[in-house]
Design a protein around this motif. Structure first.
Motif, PDB file in Angstrom:
ATOM      1  N   ASN A  69       0.907  -1.453  -0.123  1.00 30.04           N
ATOM      2  CA  ASN A  69       0.474   0.378  -0.079  1.00 30.04           C
ATOM      3  C   ASN A  69       1.327   1.125   0.002  1.00 30.04           C
ATOM      4  O   ASN A  69       0.319   2.671   0.128  1.00 30.04           O
ATOM      5  CB  ASN A  69      -0.929   0.172   1.206  1.00 30.04           C
ATOM      6  N   ASN A  70       2.601   0.755  -0.179  1.00 26.44           N
ATOM      7  CA  ASN A  70       3.141   2.171  -0.044  1.00 26.44           C
ATOM      8  C   ASN A  70       2.676   2.726  -1.519  1.00 26.44           C
ATOM      9  O   ASN A  70       2.732   2.184  -2.322  1.00 26.44           O
ATOM     10  CB  ASN A  70       4.308   1.782   0.420  1.00 26.44           C
ATOM     11  N   GLY A  71       3.986   3.700  -1.687  1.00 23.68           N
ATOM     12  CA  GLY A  71       3.843   4.788  -2.432  1.00 23.68           C
ATOM     13  C   GLY A  71       4.481   3.939  -3.637  1.00 23.68           C
ATOM     14  O   GLY A  71       5.934   3.739  -2.964  1.00 23.68           O
ATOM     15  N   LYS A  72       4.929   4.202  -5.039  1.00 25.13           N
ATOM     16  CA  LYS A  72       5.797   3.934  -5.710  1.00 25.13           C
ATOM     17  C   LYS A  72       7.778   3.807  -5.705  1.00 25.13           C
ATOM     18  O   LYS A  72       8.241   2.930  -5.327  1.00 25.13           O
ATOM     19  CB  LYS A  72       5.143   4.449  -6.721  1.00 25.13           C
ATOM     20  N   GLU A  73       7.083   4.994  -5.109  1.00 21.88           N
ATOM     21  CA  GLU A  73       8.633   5.118  -4.936  1.00 21.88           C
ATOM     22  C   GLU A  73       9.703   4.184  -3.984  1.00 21.88           C
ATOM     23  O   GLU A  73      10.728   3.511  -4.516  1.00 21.88           O
ATOM     24  CB  GLU A  73       9.856   6.307  -5.446  1.00 21.88           C
ATOM     25  N   ARG A  74       9.519   3.905  -3.295  1.00 24.33           N
ATOM     26  CA  ARG A  74       9.310   3.413  -1.785  1.00 24.33           C
ATOM     27  C   ARG A  74       9.575   1.859  -2.163  1.00 24.33           C
ATOM     28  O   ARG A  74      10.660   1.100  -2.323  1.00 24.33           O
ATOM     29  CB  ARG A  74       8.911   3.873  -0.295  1.00 24.33           C
ATOM     30  N   VAL A  75       8.921   1.324  -2.463  1.00 28.21           N
ATOM     31  CA  VAL A  75       8.363  -0.045  -3.280  1.00 28.21           C
ATOM     32  C   VAL A  75       9.456  -0.194  -4.409  1.00 28.21           C
ATOM     33  O   VAL A  75      10.271  -1.415  -3.875  1.00 28.21           O
ATOM     34  CB  VAL A  75       6.625  -0.546  -3.741  1.00 28.21           C
ATOM     35  N   LYS A  76       8.964   0.751  -5.808  1.00 25.73           N
ATOM     36  CA  LYS A  76      10.238   0.403  -6.185  1.00 25.73           C
ATOM     37  C   LYS A  76      11.348   0.011  -5.799  1.00 25.73           C
ATOM     38  O   LYS A  76      12.540  -0.559  -6.317  1.00 25.73           O
ATOM     39  CB  LYS A  76       9.973   1.502  -6.990  1.00 25.73           C
ATOM     40  N   LYS A  77      11.775   0.877  -5.315  1.00 31.22           N
ATOM     41  CA  LYS A  77      13.374   0.445  -4.080  1.00 31.22           C
ATOM     42  C   LYS A  77      13.498  -0.539  -4.296  1.00 31.22           C
ATOM     43  O   LYS A  77      14.802  -1.614  -4.574  1.00 31.22           O
ATOM     44  CB  LYS A  77      14.185   2.076  -3.096  1.00 31.22           C
ATOM     45  N   ILE A  78      12.836  -1.491  -3.227  1.00 26.52           N
ATOM     46  CA  ILE A  78      13.129  -2.209  -2.700  1.00 26.52           C
ATOM     47  C   ILE A  78      13.383  -3.214  -3.891  1.00 26.52           C
ATOM     48  O   ILE A  78      13.536  -4.144  -3.493  1.00 26.52           O
ATOM     49  CB  ILE A  78      12.244  -1.967  -1.600  1.00 26.52           C
ATOM     50  N   ALA A  79      12.373  -3.290  -4.307  1.00 25.78           N
ATOM     51  CA  ALA A  79      11.822  -4.550  -5.733  1.00 25.78           C
ATOM     52  C   ALA A  79      12.593  -4.012  -6.294  1.00 25.78           C
ATOM     53  O   ALA A  79      13.637  -5.123  -6.506  1.00 25.78           O
ATOM     54  CB  ALA A  79      10.576  -4.101  -6.338  1.00 25.78           C
ATOM     55  N   PHE A  80      13.629  -3.401  -7.068  1.00 30.51           N
ATOM     56  CA  PHE A  80      15.186  -3.068  -7.724  1.00 30.51           C
ATOM     57  C   PHE A  80      15.939  -4.072  -6.987  1.00 30.51           C
ATOM     58  O   PHE A  80      16.770  -4.897  -7.405  1.00 30.51           O
ATOM     59  CB  PHE A  80      14.780  -1.618  -8.234  1.00 30.51           C
ATOM     60  N   GLN A  81      16.563  -3.642  -5.700  1.00 25.58           N
ATOM     61  CA  GLN A  81      16.829  -4.426  -4.713  1.00 25.58           C
ATOM     62  C   GLN A  81      16.908  -6.356  -4.620  1.00 25.58           C
ATOM     63  O   GLN A  81      17.857  -6.862  -4.445  1.00 25.58           O
ATOM     64  CB  GLN A  81      17.335  -4.047  -3.241  1.00 25.58           C
ATOM     65  N   CYS A  82      15.863  -6.375  -4.791  1.00 29.92           N
ATOM     66  CA  CYS A  82      15.378  -7.859  -4.999  1.00 29.92           C
ATOM     67  C   CYS A  82      15.112  -8.427  -5.904  1.00 29.92           C
ATOM     68  O   CYS A  82      15.392  -9.520  -6.394  1.00 29.92           O
ATOM     69  CB  CYS A  82      13.697  -8.164  -4.383  1.00 29.92           C
ATOM     70  N   GLY A  83      15.423  -7.766  -7.621  1.00 28.83           N
ATOM     71  CA  GLY A  83      14.884  -7.921  -8.856  1.00 28.83           C
ATOM     72  C   GLY A  83      13.561  -9.064  -8.562  1.00 28.83           C
ATOM     73  O   GLY A  83      13.846  -9.713  -9.855  1.00 28.83           O
ATOM     74  N   VAL A  84      12.354  -7.658  -8.621  1.00 26.18           N
ATOM     75  CA  VAL A  84      11.327  -8.483  -8.533  1.00 26.18           C
ATOM     76  C   VAL A  84      10.576  -7.566  -9.277  1.00 26.18           C
ATOM     77  O   VAL A  84      10.523  -6.240  -8.523  1.00 26.18           O
ATOM     78  CB  VAL A  84      10.583  -9.305  -7.267  1.00 26.18           C
TER      79      VAL A  84
END
Length: 167
Positions: A69-84
């Motif tokens: 439910n978080n904003g795009k930039e925060r989720v995108k940063k973590i997703a990028f680290q995970c590669g998902v």
């Protein structure tokens, strides 16, 4: 309503998830909540152990997606680290975010598991689509004020579910 709050499995940590069971049940994808499921609330980064654990899952034939439910930039940063891939501003427990995650993974909802720390967002949302839901204990007690309020209702729901033998 209470039936929709009952998770398929309850685990203390993500490391207790039985992936052989998920495969046996036909699961091909896993949706992970972000805050207090894979990272502590408001943490800017994922710990190395969790990162490696997530990166190893595709080798076990699972597709992954973060749904938050978080904003795009925060989720995108973590997703990028995970590669998902990810779905931000999902508005859980609405079905839209979960459907979008299944679509991003190229799967139908019935072969996707949802892992999260909240009954009223992750479990409820996943159950509404017939996904296999796994409820995990939150990583920390630090949370968004709205979540702290929801936790009080969650405690009540857990007591009622235990009293009726559903949990």
């Amino acid at each position: 309503m209470f039936k929709l709050l009952v998770p398929c499995r309850v685990v203390n940590t993500l490391f207790e998830i039985n992936f052989a069971e998920l495969r046996q049940r036909g699961m091909q994808g896993i949706v992970f909540d972000l805050d207090n499921t894979i990272i502590p609330w408001s943490s800017p980064d994922i710990c190395p152990e969790m990162l490696q654990w997530l990166k190893d899952l595709p080798a076990q034939d699972f597709r992954l997606c973060l749904v938050s439910n978080n904003g795009k930039e925060r989720v995108k940063k973590i997703a990028f680290q995970c590669g998902v891939p990810f779905v931000a501003q999902a508005r859980k427990p609405l079905r839209r975010g979960f459907r979008q995650a299944a679509r991003v993974m190229g799967l139908s909802p019935d072969v996707v598991a949802v892992v999260g720390d909240q009954l009223f967002t992750d479990v409820l949302g996943g159950n509404r689509l017939g996904m296999f839901t796994i409820w995990v204990k939150p990583l920390t007690t630090q949370e968004f004020i709205g979540t702290k309020i929801t936790r009080q209702f969650e405690k009540l729901a857990v007591r009622l579910l235990k009293a009726t033998g559903r949990l």
